[in-house]
Enzyme design. Structure first.
Site, PDB file in Angstrom:
ATOM      1  N   CYS A  11      -0.337   4.135   2.110  1.00 19.93           N
ATOM      2  CA  CYS A  11      -0.167   3.975   3.566  1.00 19.93           C
ATOM      3  C   CYS A  11       1.276   4.240   3.964  1.00 19.93           C
ATOM      4  O   CYS A  11       1.548   4.850   4.981  1.00 19.93           O
ATOM      5  CB  CYS A  11      -0.467   2.549   4.024  1.00 19.93           C
ATOM      6  SG  CYS A  11      -1.876   1.807   3.281  1.00 19.93           S
ATOM      7  N   ASP A  12       2.208   3.697   3.185  1.00 19.43           N
ATOM      8  CA  ASP A  12       3.598   3.635   3.634  1.00 19.43           C
ATOM      9  C   ASP A  12       4.556   4.517   2.837  1.00 19.43           C
ATOM     10  O   ASP A  12       5.738   4.614   3.183  1.00 19.43           O
ATOM     11  CB  ASP A  12       4.095   2.179   3.566  1.00 19.43           C
ATOM     12  CG  ASP A  12       3.253   1.267   4.451  1.00 19.43           C
ATOM     13  OD1 ASP A  12       2.813   1.744   5.516  1.00 19.43           O
ATOM     14  OD2 ASP A  12       3.026   0.111   4.079  1.00 19.43           O
ATOM     15  N   CYS A  55       0.832  -1.198   0.000  1.00 19.19           N
ATOM     16  CA  CYS A  55       0.000   0.000   0.000  1.00 19.19           C
ATOM     17  C   CYS A  55       0.867   1.249   0.000  1.00 19.19           C
ATOM     18  O   CYS A  55       1.355   1.677   1.041  1.00 19.19           O
ATOM     19  CB  CYS A  55      -0.910  -0.020   1.225  1.00 19.19           C
ATOM     20  SG  CYS A  55      -1.928   1.448   1.360  1.00 19.19           S
TER      21      CYS A  55
END
Ligand code: NDP
Length: 315
Positions: free
Chosen positions: A141-142, A138
């Protein structure tokens, strides 16, 4: 171990836009639904950035905020929303019986499956070894952790292109690892990739493993595998992002609900009905085609209406 048994007219499994919308409709139809949220309350949208294409939000909205709003809306009409997982379902019994991870059994007249899909991994042992240490599925997300660093994105579809473009605004350099000699993504996404100065697409290239002392420091690559020109080399990277598609979450169904060849739940045309009476499917778990927040929400509505009509037909 003895199990407590509860009873509901409608059990909803999953908590993305499909599950919550089904809960809103089922509650308003007086079905007093119980909803199990699963391991990722709010589902995949809680791992994206802003949702800009859901009608009604001219300025966009964060995925987490939208899911929290949907959850509250379902709770307002009386949906019994629980954190926890359904481990298995006996669809032969009537009522059907679902086993939960807290030891409760739930007898359900209808079940709406809205368990979504999970990111696929290549299956390399190093993906597990470096989980949370440079391996991610992701980018939104990261990605932040890779500011000014070098990353690789695996895949050649729309998701991979989207993630690569997103990462290109943060990272110093993005490599795309594409196993074929072309990108299968839509033209607009391909153009965005090709016009990003810091994205390099490595065609006919596959990852074989990762290396690094305290986290990912590089990837072992093979180019043109299985040909005369097969070539092995290492590429130093700090982050390794998977974007090779998703797998519908159906394992807990034990093979009773009919799936298509890609693993998505099959539904009768224009309905949410599965092959099993009283079992309905909504959202990404049954949608190989659209996979959007708005289509998932709409299918949750349909599933709740289908469940209500099914119950009326049995009354
Ligand atoms: P896709 O199935 O479209 O693409 C998966 C990609 O991963 C392909 O390039 C595939 O390679 C590659 N891949 C799969 N398995 C492996 C493997 N083991 N090793 C290496 N590469 C592998 O999935 P997406 O998630 O990209 O997209 C899913 C759907 O969602 C599509 O319909 C897409 O159009 C849509 N979507 C649309 C977006 C948008 O419009 N903005 C954004 C995101 C998704 P190969 O080509 O060789 O099979």
């Amino acid at each position: 171990m003895t199990h407590d048994m509860e009873k509901t007219k409608c059990l909803i499994i999953g908590s993305g836009p499909a599950g919550y919308t089904a809960a809103i409709y089922a509650s308003r139809a007086n079905l007093a639904p119980i909803l199990y949220e699963g391991l990722t309350p709010g589902g995949q949208l809680t791992t994206t950035t802003d949702i800009e294409n859901f009608p009604g939000y001219p300025d966009g909205i964060s995925g987490s905020e939208m899911m929290e709003d949907l959850r509250k809306q379902a709770a307002r009409f009386g949906a019994d929303i629980r954190t926890g997982e359904i481990l298995s379902v006996d669809t032969d019994a009537r009522p059907m019986v679902a086993k939960t991870d807290d030891g409760t059994d739930i007898a359900a007249d209808t079940i709406i499956i809205a368990t979504g899909a999970s990111a696929k991994y290549l299956g390399l042992a190093d993906e597990t070894k470096y989980a949370g240490m440079g391996v991610s599925a992701c980018a939104t997300c990261d990605g932040f952790f890779y500011r000014k660093k070098v990353v690789a994105v695996v895949g050649g579809g729309d998701t991979a292109c989207e993630e690569a473009v997103y990462l290109s605004h943060l990272a110093q350099k993005v490599y795309m690892l594409v196993r074929k000699d072309y990108l299968r993504a839509s033209n607009i996404m391909k153009e965005r990739v090709m016009s990003s100065p810091n994205i390099t697409v490595l065609f006919e290239t596959q990852a074989e493993g990762l290396y690094g002392e305290n986290g990912v420091e590089g990837v072992h690559l093979v180019k043109k595998r299985g040909t005369q020109q097969e070539e092995h080399y290492d590429l130093p990277i700090d982050g390794f992002f998977l974007a090779i598609g998703h797998k519908p979450n159906t394992d807990f169904l034990g093979g009773k609900v009919e799936l298509d060849e890609q693993g998505y739940i099959k539904t009768a045309p224009y309905t949410s009905e599965t092959n099993l009476p009283g079992v309905f499917a909504a959202g990404d778990v049954a949608d190989p085609r659209y996979r959007q927040a708005i289509t998932a929400a709409a299918s949750g509505c349909r599933a709740a209406i289908d469940a209500e009509r099914y119950l009326l037909s049995k009354a």
